[in-house]
Design a protein around this motif. Structure first.
Motif, PDB file in Angstrom:
ATOM      1  N   ARG A   1      58.381   3.321  38.607  1.00 24.13           N
ATOM      2  CA  ARG A   1      57.165   3.337  39.428  1.00 24.13           C
ATOM      3  C   ARG A   1      57.506   3.459  40.911  1.00 24.13           C
ATOM      4  O   ARG A   1      56.889   4.234  41.642  1.00 24.13           O
ATOM      5  CB  ARG A   1      56.352   2.069  39.172  1.00 24.13           C
TER       6      ARG A   1
ATOM      7  N   TRP B   1      51.993  10.803  32.662  1.00 23.47           N
ATOM      8  CA  TRP B   1      50.762  10.578  33.436  1.00 23.47           C
ATOM      9  C   TRP B   1      49.628  11.473  32.922  1.00 23.47           C
ATOM     10  O   TRP B   1      49.792  12.675  32.761  1.00 23.47           O
ATOM     11  CB  TRP B   1      51.016  10.861  34.913  1.00 23.47           C
TER      12      TRP B   1
ATOM     13  N   THR C   1      51.424   5.405  26.429  1.00 26.26           N
ATOM     14  CA  THR C   1      52.227   4.179  26.363  1.00 26.26           C
ATOM     15  C   THR C   1      53.645   4.486  25.917  1.00 26.26           C
ATOM     16  O   THR C   1      53.878   5.199  24.941  1.00 26.26           O
ATOM     17  CB  THR C   1      51.600   3.176  25.392  1.00 26.26           C
TER      18      THR C   1
ATOM     19  N   THR D   1      52.991   1.886  30.772  1.00 23.31           N
ATOM     20  CA  THR D   1      52.309   3.160  30.991  1.00 23.31           C
ATOM     21  C   THR D   1      52.563   3.602  32.426  1.00 23.31           C
ATOM     22  O   THR D   1      52.817   2.793  33.316  1.00 23.31           O
ATOM     23  CB  THR D   1      50.791   3.023  30.767  1.00 23.31           C
TER      24      THR D   1
ATOM     25  N   THR E   1      51.855   4.590  36.106  1.00 25.43           N
ATOM     26  CA  THR E   1      50.826   4.136  37.046  1.00 25.43           C
ATOM     27  C   THR E   1      50.803   4.964  38.327  1.00 25.43           C
ATOM     28  O   THR E   1      50.013   4.681  39.227  1.00 25.43           O
ATOM     29  CB  THR E   1      51.057   2.664  37.416  1.00 25.43           C
TER      30      THR E   1
END
Length: 440
Positions: A112, A170, A176, A189, A191
């Motif tokens: 992330r 995405w 998932t 997942t 983000t």
């Protein structure tokens, strides 16, 4: 000559020094090492020089020497992703590569944060994948010696697979990502949406068999340690053969050895400057501390301008707590010391002179800008490299010299770009585009 058909353009990055003997951080003309303005000036200079990437290393523990803080290096630099996010706002084209560790980070969290850097920079992020297995770093994370050497590459392999899957998921209904094994466990997942280049470019450094295999499976840029022509060509040949075994074409990654450059108006001038650089990099205190890694005991009573210690080293495992130790030095410590004794006796070398000879940090390319440009063109032409990741010895002067003196010579020889032809790091490196999944 290698059968590989090399790319016609050199790719250049700069490894902005964090800690280590290559940087003469206490030079009177040096800019403040950890100041934001220094980062900005260097990054903008590199962008003016049309470099592919600005490359930040990262350490996860204060460096030590025999259990004490090693006070001969600069310290205090911000986290790499944080620093590069700030630079994204004041640069336009140059790639921004963060070194991040797979042994102690969590895959979903790091994926992330890297995706955030990639998105905020408009597709200019890279991830230099590193692993760590030593107890002195692990203790900082309450793990101790968590993973054996080869198992760290197993974790890195699974970690990268998870990151890739997250980056590409995405917007998918089945987004998932799940893993449940002894090295990676998560349910996550995506983000952050993908950037214009899809995801961060994957860099990797590592010369063991496990490191080369990890690079062959995943890397798009390899930061290698091989700059001598024969070794560079052998490394490139081996790595491209490994690529084929993983079903990847030889053009799927770029090989950029780390290199130091010293330029002069004449060859003699460059050699004299390189001698000065080496003297500053390895002063008496550094030479003594470096030998203490191998002797395993306090050597402060020995004059660095005198002969090697007359005591034998301990049989303890080599202490690498000041940082990475050269691959060839990690085993056979006692035999290595005997070899050094013979060399010092043969050439009448002091402690300081011996360490300058045998420690791994040396200016690699020394000469006039034209001579260095000719040598680099040969490396490129023969497929030994795709470019270089430069390690400056002074900031900002050694970076300024490369941009102002060497880059024009490379351009004159037709082996270096005269303008950026794209906006993303993947564009600069000439890497093939990724599938559109995960992009905005």
């Amino acid at each position: 000559m290698s059968p590989f058909a090399p790319r016609p353009q050199l790719h250049l990055g700069v490894f902005y020094p964090g800690v280590g003997a290559q940087l003469i951080w206490d030079d009177p003309d040096a800019l403040p090492h950890t100041a934001a303005d220094t980062f900005v000036r260097v990054a903008r200079t590199l962008e003016r020089g049309l470099f592919d990437a600005f490359f930040l290393g990262e350490g996860l523990r204060v460096r030590e020497n025999r259990g004490r803080v090693f006070d001969l290096d600069a310290a205090g630099r911000p986290d790499a992703i944080t620093q590069l996010s700030a630079l994204a706002a004041v640069t336009e084209r140059i790639g921004l590569v963060a070194t991040q560790n797979t042994t102690y980070n969590h895959p979903a969290d790091l994926a992330r944060r890297l995706a955030g850097l990639d998105l905020l920079s408009g597709g200019r992020a890279g991830w230099n994948v590193v692993t760590t297995d030593n107890a002195w770093t692990g203790a900082n994370f309450r793990h101790g010696g968590w993973l054996a050497h080869e198992r760290r590459y197993e974790r890195a392999d699974r970690f990268i697979d998870v990151a890739k899957e997250l980056w590409s998921s995405w917007g998918r209904p089945d987004a998932t990502v799940e893993r449940d094994d002894d090295l990676v466990r998560l349910t996550a997942t995506a983000t952050v949406p993908g950037s214009p280049q899809g995801r961060p470019v994957l860099f990797q450094a590592g010369d063991s068999d496990g490191g080369r295999e990890l690079a062959a499976r995943h890397a798009e840029v390899v930061f290698s340690a091989h700059t001598e022509y024969g070794k560079a060509l052998a490394y490139a040949t081996d790595l491209r053969a490994r690529l084929a075994r993983h079903g990847r074409p030889p053009d799927a990654l770029r090989i950029l050895p780390g290199a130091g450059v010293v330029l002069g108006d004449t060859q003699d001038d460059a050699v004299e400057k390189a001698r000065w650089v080496r003297e500053q990099q390895v002063n008496g205190a550094r030479a003594t501390a470096w030998l203490e890694q191998y002797w395993g005991t306090d050597l402060s009573a020995y004059d660095p301008d005198g002969p090697l210690p007359d005591i034998e080293p301990t049989a303890d495992e080599l202490d690498p707590s000041r940082g990475t130790v050269a691959v060839e030095h990690r085993t056979g410590k006692l035999a290595l010391v005997q070899k050094w004794r013979a060399l010092a006796a043969e050439r009448d070398l002091s402690i300081k002179e011996l360490v300058r000879e045998v420690s791994p940090v040396h200016p690699t390319f020394v000469g006039t800008p034209g001579a260095v440009a000719d040598e680099w063109a040969r490396y490129l032409r023969d497929g030994a490299v795709d470019g270089f990741n430069l390690a400056p010895h002074t900031l900002p002067t050694s970076v300024d010299d490369v941009v102002d003196l060497l880059v024009p010579e490379l351009q004159e020889r037709g082996v270096y770009r005269t303008e950026y032809r794209g906006s993303t790091l993947r564009d600069h490196l000439g890497l093939p585009p990724l599938p559109t999944a995960g992009r905005p």
